[in-house]
Design a protein around this motif. Sequence first.
Motif, PDB file in Angstrom:
ATOM      1  N   VAL A  91       0.841  -1.203   0.000  1.00 40.05           N
ATOM      2  CA  VAL A  91       0.000   0.000   0.000  1.00 40.05           C
ATOM      3  C   VAL A  91       0.872   1.247   0.000  1.00 40.05           C
ATOM      4  N   LEU A  92       1.919   1.214   0.808  1.00 41.24           N
ATOM      5  CA  LEU A  92       2.835   2.352   0.908  1.00 41.24           C
ATOM      6  C   LEU A  92       3.443   2.689  -0.452  1.00 41.24           C
ATOM      7  N   PHE A  93       4.000   1.674  -1.135  1.00 43.23           N
ATOM      8  CA  PHE A  93       4.730   1.937  -2.371  1.00 43.23           C
ATOM      9  C   PHE A  93       3.826   2.016  -3.602  1.00 43.23           C
ATOM     10  N   VAL A 102       8.484   9.530   1.171  1.00 38.34           N
ATOM     11  CA  VAL A 102       9.609   8.679   1.574  1.00 38.34           C
ATOM     12  C   VAL A 102      10.912   9.204   0.971  1.00 38.34           C
ATOM     13  N   CYS A 103      10.873   9.541  -0.317  1.00 36.76           N
ATOM     14  CA  CYS A 103      12.073  10.061  -0.986  1.00 36.76           C
ATOM     15  C   CYS A 103      12.535  11.378  -0.370  1.00 36.76           C
ATOM     16  N   PHE A 104      11.580  12.252  -0.065  1.00 36.87           N
ATOM     17  CA  PHE A 104      11.914  13.543   0.547  1.00 36.87           C
ATOM     18  C   PHE A 104      12.551  13.356   1.920  1.00 36.87           C
ATOM     19  N   LEU A 105      11.888  12.581   2.789  1.00 34.53           N
ATOM     20  CA  LEU A 105      12.385  12.402   4.156  1.00 34.53           C
ATOM     21  C   LEU A 105      13.694  11.628   4.182  1.00 34.53           C
ATOM     22  N   GLY A 228       5.498   1.280   8.859  1.00 30.18           N
ATOM     23  CA  GLY A 228       6.258   0.659   7.778  1.00 30.18           C
ATOM     24  C   GLY A 228       7.159   1.662   7.072  1.00 30.18           C
ATOM     25  N   ALA A 229       6.627   2.859   6.828  1.00 26.74           N
ATOM     26  CA  ALA A 229       7.409   3.911   6.168  1.00 26.74           C
ATOM     27  C   ALA A 229       8.586   4.335   7.040  1.00 26.74           C
ATOM     28  N   GLN A 230       8.339   4.521   8.327  1.00 25.50           N
ATOM     29  CA  GLN A 230       9.396   4.927   9.246  1.00 25.50           C
ATOM     30  C   GLN A 230      10.477   3.853   9.343  1.00 25.50           C
ATOM     31  N   GLY A 231      10.044   2.599   9.451  1.00 30.90           N
ATOM     32  CA  GLY A 231      11.002   1.503   9.559  1.00 30.90           C
ATOM     33  C   GLY A 231      11.855   1.361   8.313  1.00 30.90           C
ATOM     34  N   PHE A 232      11.220   1.474   7.142  1.00 36.59           N
ATOM     35  CA  PHE A 232      11.949   1.364   5.877  1.00 36.59           C
ATOM     36  C   PHE A 232      12.990   2.469   5.757  1.00 36.59           C
ATOM     37  N   MET A 233      12.586   3.720   6.045  1.00 37.70           N
ATOM     38  CA  MET A 233      13.515   4.845   5.921  1.00 37.70           C
ATOM     39  C   MET A 233      14.673   4.718   6.906  1.00 37.70           C
ATOM     40  N   PHE A 234      14.353   4.313   8.138  1.00 35.10           N
ATOM     41  CA  PHE A 234      15.397   4.202   9.156  1.00 35.10           C
ATOM     42  C   PHE A 234      16.385   3.102   8.778  1.00 35.10           C
ATOM     43  N   PHE A 235      15.875   1.997   8.226  1.00 35.91           N
ATOM     44  CA  PHE A 235      16.732   0.898   7.794  1.00 35.91           C
ATOM     45  C   PHE A 235      17.701   1.370   6.704  1.00 35.91           C
TER      46      PHE A 235
END
Length: 301
Positions: A91-93, A102-105, A228-235
Amino acid sequence: MIILLLGMFFAPGGYLFGWVESVAHAFGGSAMAENAVNVFSSRIVFLSLFIVAFIAWNLQRKLEESSEWKASKEAAKAKGENTGLLHAFSVLFSNKIAVKTVCFLAGIYLTWNLVASVMGFFQPHIYETAGGVSNEQANWMNCIQWAIIVGVTFIVSKLVDKTSHKLIYVFGLLVAISAWLIIVTIGVNGKAGLWAFAILWGIQGGTSVQIFYALWGTELFPAKFRAGAQGFMFFVVRGLSALWGLLFTYIYGENGEGFTLAAYCMIALLLISLIVGIIGCPNTRGKSLAQITKERYGDNY
């Protein structure tokens, strides 16, 4: 700041090393080798970290999920939608606004974090090798810098809901860039330049990209796929920061011979974070999470 202080006090020759010796001999006996006793100071510091982590973990286990997240999950179940992790990522992507966010952050946080992680890993070492100060002086400078970060963060927390986010964001990065420009122009060998850098980097720490990444990372995603977005970016960010830390050691050199080149790399990264932040800075001040979500994603989220 506390860990740095403990490290200095417990280190061989430190104010509390006598106590460390007593503890070491209590565990290892009076015939314990000197090297083994010296290492015990590090073991005590890491034990303090373990205790803090254990307490934090237990507190975290008792936290309840937000009412917003619970409502989102119940609504999804009522519609018969999949609420699993993989579905949340799909859903996110599949949402263009979410992907752009996601790209901005990730863009502002990665470029800033590549610099900040190097400072976290190597700052005392840089002060000692490139700056030429003693280990104790380097640690004291680092401690004072963290005290400045705490103080500035407290001030910013009182202003952030009343002042333009873009203004604070730009101010923090301009201070960060100024810190590295001072080091490049004045030099890292003089105490005046080194102290100016330490103070300015402390000020930027209290107004840093980290603050806005944490804020916008919560505000700009609906509850359905926020985690999910936060976890992906942090990873992605932390993984690449670790790899950059390995590369930095080759650029910097064993004794700081590549420091100037490394400093220019830092300035370039901070400039990218500044430009991307200015272009994409969202206007969320004074708005509720529900209002922000509706403006960005409509009524479906």
